[in-house]
Motif scaffolding. Structure first.
Motif, short mmCIF file in Angstrom:
data_model
loop_
_atom_site.label_atom_id
_atom_site.label_comp_id
_atom_site.label_asym_id
_atom_site.label_seq_id
_atom_site.Cartn_x
_atom_site.Cartn_y
_atom_site.Cartn_z
N ILE A 186 37.60 39.93 23.46
CA ILE A 186 36.72 39.15 24.32
C ILE A 186 36.35 40.00 25.53
N PHE A 187 35.08 40.34 25.66
CA PHE A 187 34.63 41.07 26.84
C PHE A 187 34.16 40.06 27.88
N VAL A 188 34.69 40.18 29.09
CA VAL A 188 34.36 39.24 30.17
C VAL A 188 33.55 39.98 31.23
N ALA A 189 32.31 39.53 31.41
CA ALA A 189 31.46 40.03 32.48
C ALA A 189 31.45 38.99 33.59
N THR A 190 31.83 39.40 34.78
CA THR A 190 31.96 38.41 35.86
C THR A 190 31.81 39.06 37.21
N ASP A 191 31.34 38.27 38.17
CA ASP A 191 31.29 38.73 39.56
C ASP A 191 32.51 38.25 40.34
N ASP A 192 33.42 37.57 39.66
CA ASP A 192 34.64 37.07 40.32
C ASP A 192 35.84 37.47 39.45
N CYS A 193 36.48 38.56 39.83
CA CYS A 193 37.52 39.14 38.98
C CYS A 193 38.77 38.27 38.88
N SER A 194 38.88 37.25 39.73
CA SER A 194 40.05 36.37 39.64
C SER A 194 40.07 35.59 38.32
N VAL A 195 38.94 35.48 37.65
CA VAL A 195 38.91 34.70 36.41
C VAL A 195 39.74 35.37 35.32
N MET A 196 39.96 36.68 35.43
CA MET A 196 40.71 37.37 34.38
C MET A 196 42.15 36.86 34.31
N THR A 197 42.75 36.63 35.44
CA THR A 197 44.11 36.09 35.46
C THR A 197 44.13 34.70 34.82
N GLU A 198 43.13 33.90 35.11
CA GLU A 198 43.08 32.55 34.56
C GLU A 198 42.91 32.57 33.05
N PHE A 199 42.00 33.40 32.55
CA PHE A 199 41.80 33.49 31.10
C PHE A 199 43.09 33.93 30.40
N ARG A 200 43.78 34.90 30.97
CA ARG A 200 44.98 35.43 30.32
C ARG A 200 46.14 34.44 30.36
N LYS A 201 46.15 33.59 31.36
CA LYS A 201 47.16 32.52 31.37
C LYS A 201 46.87 31.49 30.29
N MET A 202 45.60 31.19 30.08
CA MET A 202 45.21 30.20 29.07
C MET A 202 45.52 30.68 27.65
N ARG A 203 45.23 31.96 27.39
CA ARG A 203 45.42 32.51 26.05
C ARG A 203 46.11 33.87 26.16
N PRO A 204 47.42 33.88 26.39
CA PRO A 204 48.14 35.15 26.60
C PRO A 204 48.12 36.08 25.39
N ASP A 205 47.86 35.53 24.19
CA ASP A 205 47.84 36.36 22.99
C ASP A 205 46.46 36.93 22.68
N TRP A 206 45.46 36.52 23.43
CA TRP A 206 44.11 37.04 23.19
C TRP A 206 43.91 38.36 23.93
N ASN A 207 43.01 39.18 23.39
CA ASN A 207 42.74 40.50 23.97
C ASN A 207 41.47 40.44 24.81
N PHE A 208 41.63 40.15 26.09
CA PHE A 208 40.51 40.14 27.02
C PHE A 208 40.33 41.53 27.61
N THR A 209 39.09 41.95 27.79
CA THR A 209 38.83 43.22 28.45
C THR A 209 37.66 43.03 29.41
N SER A 210 37.67 43.78 30.51
CA SER A 210 36.66 43.58 31.53
C SER A 210 36.58 44.79 32.43
N GLU A 211 35.42 44.99 33.03
CA GLU A 211 35.29 46.03 34.05
C GLU A 211 36.19 45.72 35.24
N CYS A 212 36.57 44.47 35.40
CA CYS A 212 37.47 44.09 36.50
C CYS A 212 38.83 44.77 36.38
N ASP A 213 39.19 45.21 35.18
CA ASP A 213 40.52 45.79 34.97
C ASP A 213 40.60 47.24 35.43
N LEU A 214 39.47 47.85 35.76
CA LEU A 214 39.45 49.29 36.02
C LEU A 214 39.65 49.59 37.50
#
Length: 347
Positions: free
Chosen positions: A234-262
């Motif tokens: 799941i590629f997440v494009a966002t202007d609010d990088c805090s959403v990455m923590t929320e997505f990963r809490k919801m689905r810890p087994d899913w593979n989220f990736t984002s420019e926010c991680d860099l």
């Protein structure tokens, strides 16, 4: 299955076009092919980047239809603030090839001297469905070889001929897909999460849970899930990088990736939510980091098999027309009971 194969073939071709020789598949528009002695349109750079590009594209279509020359006016754009010395340096030239005729072109200078310029305001290109070139509207532009062309096909035909990122941004965007996020065109889902100043426009943020629930409806379309129940990336494009923590809490087994991680994006402007009014305070380095990140996100969203986003951001509009097919484009904020096309048929 046949339809999925067709979609994959389209996305692979789109990847080759956008990451290869852009000019061979989308040559630049012939901006000098216009009436040099007639009215010349000035198209303001208005709003945020994708809003501005949308209005420039629509204004350009109208200009070509009327055989008018045009230029982009950045003089009052919030994307082109004054520096500490009160000097404006321009915006578009830093990130993309020229759009329209340059301000110092003889046609533009003569038209200004002879008071033959007309400023197009945003209403000129948006209030009427015919001006939007909405779905089912038809337009002929003979000097571009376009006769009775349907509105969505028209914009898809011209969008990459007008929006031409500079080579370094094309390269960094394609490198990010391949080497940073390890994304293969058509083999992942993209989320577009826009926050920032949208509450100032009376929009409510779509709950993040809705993104996850919608994604679950499409997992069966991916070979990785069919064969061993592995959820696609799941590629997440966002202007609010805090959403990455929320997505990963919801689905810890899913593979989220984002420019926010860099780590290099730690200094990027608007990582906690984009607000156009803040651009004047960014500084050159933060601005460059922001738009480099943004271009990478545009590339990745465009080449996803399934796009999940909202209609209250012009990013969705732009991605929709960069893609060359209508389905697999999910609008979470559409009215209950309506199809996604309820939204984008009016674009």
């Amino acid at each position: 299955h046949a339809e999925e194969q067709k979609v994959m073939a389209i996305l692979h071709q789109l990847h080759d076009d956008m990451c290869g020789d852009w000019g061979s598949t989308a040559p630049p528009l012939p901006y000098e092919r216009c009436d040099a002695n007639g009215t010349v349109n000035g198209i303001p750079l208005f709003g945020g980047l994708t809003n501005a590009l949308k209005l420039i594209l629509l204004g350009a279509i109208g200009s070509f239809e009327e055989n008018r020359c045009f230029f982009v006016d950045e003089s009052n754009s919030k994307l082109n603030p004054e520096d500490e010395n009160g000097v404006k340096h321009g915006f578009l030239h830093k990130y993309m090839e020229p759009i329209g005729l340059p301000l110092d072109h003889p046609i533009i200078k003569r038209a200004q001297d002879e008071y033959r310029t007309k400023t197009l305001v945003w209403m000129d290109s948006w209030l009427e469905m015919s001006a939007r070139r909405a779905y089912g509207q038809y337009t002929s532009i003979p000097n571009l070889g376009l006769i009775e062309t349907e509105g969505h096909n028209l914009k898809r035909n011209l969008i990459r001929r007008l929006w031409r990122p500079l080579p370094k941004f094309r390269k960094s965007s394609c490198d990010a897909m391949a080497n940073t996020h390890h994304l293969v065109a058509g083999e992942y889902i993209a989320f577009s999460v826009r926050r920032g100043d949208k509450t100032e426009e009376d929009y409510s943020y779509t709950p993040l849970e809705e993104y996850v629930m919608e994604a679950q409806k499409h997992l069966h379309r991916f070979a990785s899930f069919q064969h061993n129940h592995t959820v696609p990336k799941i590629f997440v494009a966002t202007d609010d990088c805090s959403v990455m923590t929320e997505f990963r809490k919801m689905r810890p087994d899913w593979n989220f990736t984002s420019e926010c991680d860099l780590e290099q994006n730690a200094a990027a402007a608007a990582k906690d939510g984009f607000s156009l009014s803040d651009v004047k305070d960014w500084g050159e380095a933060a601005e460059d980091a922001h738009f480099t990140k943004f271009f990478k996100e545009i590339y990745a969203m465009t080449m996803s098999r399934v796009f999940i986003g909202v209609s209250y951001t012009n990013i969705s509009w732009w991605i929709y027309f960069l893609r060359s097919f209508r389905h697999s484009f999910i609008m979470l904020d559409k009215p209950a009971g309506e199809p996604d096309s309820y939204i984008y048929d009016n674009w």
